[in-house]
Design a protein around this motif. Structure first.
Motif, short mmCIF file in Angstrom:
data_model
loop_
_atom_site.label_atom_id
_atom_site.label_comp_id
_atom_site.label_asym_id
_atom_site.label_seq_id
_atom_site.Cartn_x
_atom_site.Cartn_y
_atom_site.Cartn_z
N PRO A 282 -16.00 -2.26 -9.23
CA PRO A 282 -14.68 -2.87 -9.04
C PRO A 282 -14.64 -4.05 -8.07
O PRO A 282 -13.92 -5.03 -8.32
CB PRO A 282 -13.82 -1.71 -8.51
N VAL A 283 -15.42 -4.01 -7.01
CA VAL A 283 -15.39 -5.14 -6.07
C VAL A 283 -16.01 -6.38 -6.71
O VAL A 283 -15.49 -7.48 -6.56
CB VAL A 283 -16.08 -4.77 -4.74
N GLN A 284 -17.10 -6.22 -7.45
CA GLN A 284 -17.68 -7.39 -8.12
C GLN A 284 -16.71 -7.95 -9.14
O GLN A 284 -16.56 -9.17 -9.25
CB GLN A 284 -19.01 -7.06 -8.79
N ARG A 285 -16.06 -7.08 -9.90
CA ARG A 285 -15.09 -7.57 -10.89
C ARG A 285 -13.97 -8.35 -10.19
O ARG A 285 -13.53 -9.38 -10.69
CB ARG A 285 -14.53 -6.41 -11.71
N LEU A 286 -13.52 -7.87 -9.06
CA LEU A 286 -12.47 -8.56 -8.31
C LEU A 286 -12.96 -9.91 -7.80
O LEU A 286 -12.24 -10.91 -7.88
CB LEU A 286 -12.01 -7.69 -7.14
N LEU A 287 -14.18 -9.96 -7.31
CA LEU A 287 -14.73 -11.21 -6.78
C LEU A 287 -15.01 -12.25 -7.85
O LEU A 287 -14.98 -13.45 -7.58
CB LEU A 287 -16.02 -10.94 -6.00
N ALA B 231 -18.19 -4.30 1.47
CA ALA B 231 -17.41 -3.70 0.39
C ALA B 231 -18.16 -3.83 -0.93
O ALA B 231 -18.23 -2.87 -1.71
CB ALA B 231 -16.04 -4.37 0.29
N LEU B 232 -18.75 -4.99 -1.18
CA LEU B 232 -19.52 -5.17 -2.41
C LEU B 232 -20.73 -4.24 -2.43
O LEU B 232 -21.01 -3.58 -3.43
CB LEU B 232 -19.97 -6.62 -2.56
N GLY B 233 -21.44 -4.15 -1.31
CA GLY B 233 -22.63 -3.30 -1.24
C GLY B 233 -22.30 -1.83 -1.42
O GLY B 233 -22.99 -1.12 -2.17
N MET C 286 -7.82 0.92 -9.09
CA MET C 286 -7.75 0.33 -7.76
C MET C 286 -7.14 1.31 -6.78
O MET C 286 -6.31 2.12 -7.13
CB MET C 286 -6.89 -0.93 -7.79
N ASN C 287 -7.54 1.18 -5.56
CA ASN C 287 -7.04 2.03 -4.48
C ASN C 287 -5.64 1.60 -4.08
O ASN C 287 -5.39 0.42 -3.86
CB ASN C 287 -8.00 1.91 -3.28
N ALA C 288 -4.73 2.54 -3.98
CA ALA C 288 -3.35 2.21 -3.64
C ALA C 288 -3.06 2.39 -2.16
O ALA C 288 -1.92 2.21 -1.75
CB ALA C 288 -2.40 3.08 -4.47
N ARG C 289 -4.05 2.77 -1.35
CA ARG C 289 -3.81 2.94 0.08
C ARG C 289 -3.54 1.60 0.73
O ARG C 289 -4.15 0.59 0.39
CB ARG C 289 -5.01 3.57 0.77
N ARG D 85 -13.46 -12.65 -10.85
CA ARG D 85 -12.35 -13.11 -11.66
C ARG D 85 -11.33 -13.74 -10.72
O ARG D 85 -11.38 -13.56 -9.52
CB ARG D 85 -11.72 -11.97 -12.45
N GLU D 86 -10.44 -14.45 -11.29
CA GLU D 86 -9.43 -15.10 -10.47
C GLU D 86 -8.39 -14.06 -10.05
O GLU D 86 -7.68 -13.51 -10.88
CB GLU D 86 -8.75 -16.22 -11.27
N ALA D 87 -8.36 -13.77 -8.78
CA ALA D 87 -7.41 -12.79 -8.25
C ALA D 87 -6.29 -13.53 -7.53
O ALA D 87 -6.53 -14.50 -6.84
CB ALA D 87 -8.11 -11.84 -7.29
N ARG D 88 -5.10 -13.06 -7.72
CA ARG D 88 -3.95 -13.66 -7.04
C ARG D 88 -3.69 -12.94 -5.74
O ARG D 88 -3.83 -11.73 -5.65
CB ARG D 88 -2.71 -13.57 -7.90
N VAL D 89 -3.30 -13.71 -4.75
CA VAL D 89 -2.86 -13.15 -3.48
C VAL D 89 -1.41 -13.57 -3.30
O VAL D 89 -1.09 -14.75 -3.31
CB VAL D 89 -3.70 -13.66 -2.29
N VAL D 90 -0.52 -12.60 -3.21
CA VAL D 90 0.90 -12.86 -3.02
C VAL D 90 1.20 -12.59 -1.55
O VAL D 90 0.93 -11.50 -1.04
CB VAL D 90 1.77 -11.96 -3.93
N THR D 91 1.72 -13.58 -0.85
CA THR D 91 2.04 -13.44 0.56
C THR D 91 3.53 -13.24 0.73
O THR D 91 4.32 -14.03 0.21
CB THR D 91 1.58 -14.68 1.35
N VAL D 92 3.90 -12.21 1.45
CA VAL D 92 5.30 -11.92 1.76
C VAL D 92 5.45 -12.12 3.27
O VAL D 92 5.02 -11.29 4.06
CB VAL D 92 5.70 -10.49 1.36
N PRO D 93 6.05 -13.25 3.70
CA PRO D 93 6.15 -13.50 5.14
C PRO D 93 7.26 -12.66 5.78
O PRO D 93 8.30 -12.41 5.19
CB PRO D 93 6.50 -14.98 5.21
N THR D 94 6.97 -12.20 6.98
CA THR D 94 7.94 -11.49 7.79
C THR D 94 7.87 -12.10 9.18
O THR D 94 6.79 -12.17 9.76
CB THR D 94 7.62 -9.99 7.88
N VAL D 95 9.00 -12.56 9.69
CA VAL D 95 9.02 -13.15 11.02
C VAL D 95 9.85 -12.24 11.91
O VAL D 95 11.00 -11.95 11.61
CB VAL D 95 9.63 -14.58 10.99
#
Length: 140
Positions: free
Chosen positions: A109-114, A48-50, A1-4, A116-126
């Motif tokens: 990689p994009v198809q594999r990500l789409l 991205a998939l294409g 995966m891309n770390a950028r 499978r169940e991917a988690r999104v972790v949200t870190v709020p900043t106010v």
């Protein structure tokens, strides 16, 4: 995966400015007035998939020395919400090579990500603007 880091900042109404390393692009919702100024986030996902599919197939063909002249990918959502991807391979390929290239496409990689169940972790900043922070009365 891309770390950028991918950064999106609010731009004009209903649009965001996207920065990916040294690259900048925009995306937004279709304007209610009918102006089509930027791709939507969903369209960027399909792009991205294409692009992932195309580069994976090209890399595999080049690695094997197969005569793939061109690979074109289109993608869209159907009315049931499924992504429909068309892969057009142009070149002197036999049936086994085509089958193997399509298998590579299914593992990009994009198809594999789409798919499978991917988690999104949200870190709020106010962030408060200077001078707008108000203190609340303390309960007694």
């Amino acid at each position: 995966m891309n770390a950028r880091l991918v950064s999106v900042s609010e731009g004009r109404p209903l649009a965001g400015s996207i920065e990916i390393g040294s690259h900048t692009l925009t995306a937004g919702a279709h304007d209610p007035a009918g102006e089509d100024t930027d791709p939507t986030p969903v369209e960027l996902l399909l792009a991205a998939l294409g692009s992932c599919t195309s580069t994976a197939v090209r890399a595999a063909a080049d690695r094997h020395g197969w005569l793939l002249d061109r690979v074109d990918v289109t993608a869209q959502f159907d009315p049931q919400g499924q992504i429909v991807r068309h892969i057009r391979l142009t070149g002197e390929l036999d049936a086994l090579q085509i089958q193997q290239l399509l298998a590579v496409a299914a593992r990009c990689p994009v198809q594999r990500l789409l798919t499978r169940e991917a988690r999104v972790v949200t870190v709020p900043t106010v962030a408060a603007r200077p001078g707008t922070v108000r203190s609340r009365p303390q309960p007694q």
